[in-house]
Scaffold this motif. Structure first.
Motif, PDB file in Angstrom:
ATOM      1  N   TYR B 103       0.833  -1.209   0.000  1.00  0.00           N
ATOM      2  CA  TYR B 103       0.000   0.000   0.000  1.00  0.00           C
ATOM      3  C   TYR B 103       0.863   1.252   0.000  1.00  0.00           C
ATOM      4  O   TYR B 103       0.584   2.211  -0.703  1.00  0.00           O
ATOM      5  N   THR B 106       2.465   1.880  -3.437  1.00  0.00           N
ATOM      6  CA  THR B 106       1.615   2.033  -4.617  1.00  0.00           C
ATOM      7  C   THR B 106       1.053   3.444  -4.676  1.00  0.00           C
ATOM      8  O   THR B 106       0.424   3.885  -3.714  1.00  0.00           O
ATOM      9  N   PRO B 107       1.289   4.154  -5.787  1.00  0.00           N
ATOM     10  CA  PRO B 107       0.738   5.509  -5.898  1.00  0.00           C
ATOM     11  C   PRO B 107      -0.782   5.480  -5.799  1.00  0.00           C
ATOM     12  O   PRO B 107      -1.429   4.524  -6.241  1.00  0.00           O
ATOM     13  N   HIS B 108      -1.322   6.529  -5.250  1.00  0.00           N
ATOM     14  CA  HIS B 108      -2.762   6.638  -5.061  1.00  0.00           C
ATOM     15  C   HIS B 108      -3.497   6.461  -6.389  1.00  0.00           C
ATOM     16  O   HIS B 108      -3.092   7.007  -7.398  1.00  0.00           O
ATOM     17  N   GLY B 109      -4.570   5.702  -6.358  1.00  0.00           N
ATOM     18  CA  GLY B 109      -5.383   5.538  -7.552  1.00  0.00           C
ATOM     19  C   GLY B 109      -5.021   4.308  -8.380  1.00  0.00           C
ATOM     20  O   GLY B 109      -5.752   3.911  -9.270  1.00  0.00           O
ATOM     21  N   GLN B 110      -3.878   3.719  -8.071  1.00  0.00           N
ATOM     22  CA  GLN B 110      -3.503   2.505  -8.806  1.00  0.00           C
ATOM     23  C   GLN B 110      -3.865   1.264  -7.988  1.00  0.00           C
ATOM     24  O   GLN B 110      -3.842   1.319  -6.767  1.00  0.00           O
ATOM     25  N   VAL B 112      -3.575  -1.960  -5.879  1.00  0.00           N
ATOM     26  CA  VAL B 112      -2.479  -2.405  -5.011  1.00  0.00           C
ATOM     27  C   VAL B 112      -2.239  -3.893  -5.231  1.00  0.00           C
ATOM     28  O   VAL B 112      -3.127  -4.715  -5.043  1.00  0.00           O
TER      29      VAL B 112
END
Lengths: 213, 120
Positions: B103, B106-110, B112
């Motif tokens: 988490y 992982t960049p936000h919106g992608q 996980v």
């Protein structure tokens, strides 16, 4: 300016990484991924279960059993004698190796079901159990003060009516067969089934109301 | 008969509550129930262990609510799997940490993926 900075920091943070799930959510993810790898079940099994029990399975299966018992005296006799076999007749096979006993309400008896140990409950007939069924308060008080519990649900039980409390276990679960309300004599079985509520089959509702349909 | 404006008792007030507050609660129960139905966990052991976890929660003063109930479900499930060796606590702990790293990495919106949490 402070506000701007707070917003900016928040935005940077959101872009940096995905929002971290809560601790129990992380552990559930961990368990599920490990157990799927060990082939104890598939992810699809779990998704299907969640989908079924949050959306599809409600008390209607139990309602069908009750409605059949109301319209078919021979079925009712079989149901009260050996619930498990009677449920099989309607296609509601017990999912676990536990006995399912049906207890009948009459003018002089009100049955009430509880699981004092944990939360044993016939999921396949009634869908998910209500939150109060799992609460400590209900589990402790249903046996000690069943009339008081029923009063909280708005059910006043006359003194000459006996309240029988049934304690579920992993080996034996219970379904309350409520009384058929007057005014439903001409109703077809499927309409009767929809009249039967979850609480009536647990025993925290005594009178079913034809006006509700 | 009850009048409509009569205040409801505490149990009845809970009557309309949603059965699950959060997805992990449904997933935890789904796993436990699936393992019981497929015979991987006996119904008796499940009832006993869940009962013990609920008692423990009540004894330590946890609120009598949905969150407490499902935390007990999760604890009971972990305990039984650890006892039988089906999934040991150390393995679940390590996997939990891997998900946490995934988490955080992982960049936000992608989406996980667990692999994003592998140690470098």
């Amino acid at each position: 300016m402070t506000e701007y900075n707070a917003d900016k920091i928040g935005e940077i943070h959101r872009h940096l990484h995905s929002e971290l799930p809560s601790e129990p959510a992380l552990r559930v993810k961990a368990l599920e991924s490990v157990l799927v790898e060990k082939e104890l079940f598939t992810s699809a099994d779990i998704d299907k279960w969640v989908d079924a029990y949050t959306e599809k399975v409600g008390p209607i299966n139990g309602g069908k059993v009750v409605a059949r018992a109301w319209v078919d005296a021979a079925f009712k006799a079989r149901l009260l004698a050996d619930g498990t076999k009677a449920f099989d007749e309607l296609g509601f096979k017990s999912r676990v190796d536990s006995d399912l006993k049906t207890v009948e309400n009459t003018a002089s008896v009100q049955n009430l079901v509880v699981c004092t140990l944990c939360s044993c409950y016939p999921l396949h007939l009634l869908g998910m159990s209500p939150t109060w069924y799992k609460s400590n308060e209900y589990r402790a008080r249903a046996v000690r003060d069943p009339r008081g519990v029923l009063r909280e649900f708005g059910v006043e039980i006359d003194d000459d009516v006996e309240v029988r409390v049934w304690d579920s276990t992993s080996e034996r679960r219970f379904l309350v067969l409520p009384q058929r309300p007057p005014g439903t004599e001409t109703w077809p079985e499927d309409k009767l089934a929809r009249l039967v509520t979850r609480n009536a089959m647990i025993g925290t509702q005594r009178d079913l109301t034809p006006e509700s349909l | 008969m009850k009048l409509p404006d009569e205040p409801l008792g505490p149990l009845k007030r809970k009557d309309g509550d949603p059965t699950f507050d959060e997805p992990w609660q449904a997933q935890a129960l789904a796993m436990a129930d699936t393992l019981v139905v497929t015979g991987k966990i006996s119904a008796a052991a499940w009832a006993e262990t869940l009962g013990a976890e609920l008692r423990k929660a009540a004894d330590t003063g946890a609120p009598d609510d949905t969150e407490t109930y499902y935390r007990a479900v999760l604890a009971a499930l972990e305990r039984l799997l650890n006892q039988s060796g089906a999934a040991e606590k150390s393995e679940i702990d390590a996997r939990r940490d891997q998900w946490e790293r995934a988490y955080l990495n992982t960049p936000h919106g992608q989406p996980v993926q667990l692999s994003a949490g592998e140690k470098a």
